[in-house]
Design an enzyme around this catalytic site. Structure first.
Site, PDB file in Angstrom:
ATOM      1  N   GLU A 192       0.836  -1.198   0.000  1.00 18.87           N
ATOM      2  CA  GLU A 192       0.000   0.000   0.000  1.00 18.87           C
ATOM      3  C   GLU A 192       0.875   1.253   0.000  1.00 18.87           C
ATOM      4  O   GLU A 192       1.911   1.314   0.682  1.00 18.87           O
ATOM      5  CB  GLU A 192      -0.895   0.007   1.247  1.00 18.87           C
ATOM      6  CG  GLU A 192      -1.799   1.231   1.324  1.00 18.87           C
ATOM      7  CD  GLU A 192      -2.534   1.344   2.652  1.00 18.87           C
ATOM      8  OE1 GLU A 192      -3.669   1.831   2.635  1.00 18.87           O
ATOM      9  OE2 GLU A 192      -1.964   0.960   3.700  1.00 18.87           O
ATOM     10  N   LYS A 231      -9.456   0.981  -1.937  1.00 21.83           N
ATOM     11  CA  LYS A 231      -9.617   0.725  -0.505  1.00 21.83           C
ATOM     12  C   LYS A 231     -11.039   1.079  -0.082  1.00 21.83           C
ATOM     13  O   LYS A 231     -11.626   2.060  -0.556  1.00 21.83           O
ATOM     14  CB  LYS A 231      -8.595   1.549   0.280  1.00 21.83           C
ATOM     15  CG  LYS A 231      -8.464   1.170   1.750  1.00 21.83           C
ATOM     16  CD  LYS A 231      -7.288   1.893   2.385  1.00 21.83           C
ATOM     17  CE  LYS A 231      -7.056   1.461   3.817  1.00 21.83           C
ATOM     18  NZ  LYS A 231      -5.849   2.106   4.396  1.00 21.83           N
ATOM     19  N   CYS A 270      -4.703  -3.038   3.239  1.00 27.18           N
ATOM     20  CA  CYS A 270      -4.297  -2.693   4.602  1.00 27.18           C
ATOM     21  C   CYS A 270      -5.445  -2.805   5.613  1.00 27.18           C
ATOM     22  O   CYS A 270      -5.853  -3.899   5.983  1.00 27.18           O
ATOM     23  CB  CYS A 270      -3.656  -1.310   4.599  1.00 27.18           C
ATOM     24  SG  CYS A 270      -2.629  -0.970   6.060  1.00 27.18           S
TER      25      CYS A 270
END
Length: 215
Positions: free
Chosen positions: A42, A121, A155
């Site tokens: 990321e 994300k 993440c």
């Protein structure tokens, strides 16, 4: 299948040529070890902001725009390497202004024949939401590849059980977890989340972290 997960340091790359050389080195080493899939972390593409100089790289808002400007070049580099080494590559994620006022955090998956697709994300950390004003992007996707069905949890997303379950229910056999944290505790938090999602869903999860000193 052999998977190469990059423990990746961010460097102040001065030119596009220097950036391409760094990516070439990582891809060549992965291919030399027989890797079929290479996973980058990321926000690894934040190093692209250095192409516009240290003042831009050190400015939170300006750095987001700078990375977005260089994303097409970075995608071309990754596509060439995926083709050259016959690799599947999850490129490092970075901010992309996709028609909105604020960016999303996007990771793009490449195969030997080009871009397979991208994943944004879903759940922002407080820093992303409150300081950077990075927003959630498009829905979760499962990519049907020659290596199997691949999902991506960027993440913090890996810490939410229902996101992992949604990917597994959609057929994901491998879930990639690119991560970027400032501390070892943060890295461990994401790692534990990924391990839990693997246990719950009986599939493979692969974490790729950023490493190095936080500046």
């Amino acid at each position: 299948m052999i998977i190469a997960a990059a423990a990746y340091p961010l460097d102040p790359v001065a030119t596009p040529k220097a950036y391409a050389a760094k990516q070439q080195d990582w891809a060549a080493r992965a291919a030399a070890q027989g890797a079929d899939l290479l996973v980058f972390p990321e926000y690894g593409r934040m190093e692209l902001a250095a192409l516009d100089g240290p003042d831009i790289a050190g400015d939170l808002a300006a750095s987001l725009r700078a990375v977005d400007r260089h994303t097409a070049m970075a995608n071309d580099v990754t596509a060439d390497l995926a083709q050259k080494y016959r690799l599947h590559i999850l490129a490092a994620s970075g901010p992309v202004f996709d028609g909105g006022a604020r960016p999303v955090n996007r990771a793009t998956l490449f195969g030997p024949d080009g871009i397979i697709g991208h994943q944004d994300k879903q759940v922002m950390t407080r820093f992303e939401r409150e300081t950077w004003d990075v927003g959630p992007g498009g829905p979760l996707r499962v990519f049907d590849t020659a290596l199997g069905k691949i999902g991506i949890l960027i993440c913090y997303d890996a810490e939410f059980p229902l996101l992992g379950r949604a990917l597994a229910d959609a057929g994901a056999e491998i879930i990639l977890v690119p991560s970027c944290t400032d501390t070892r505790a943060g890295y461990s938090r994401v790692r534990i989340g990924a391990m839990a999602r693997a246990l719950e869903n009986q599939c493979v999860l692969v974490q790729s972290p950023t490493v190095g000193d936080a500046q």
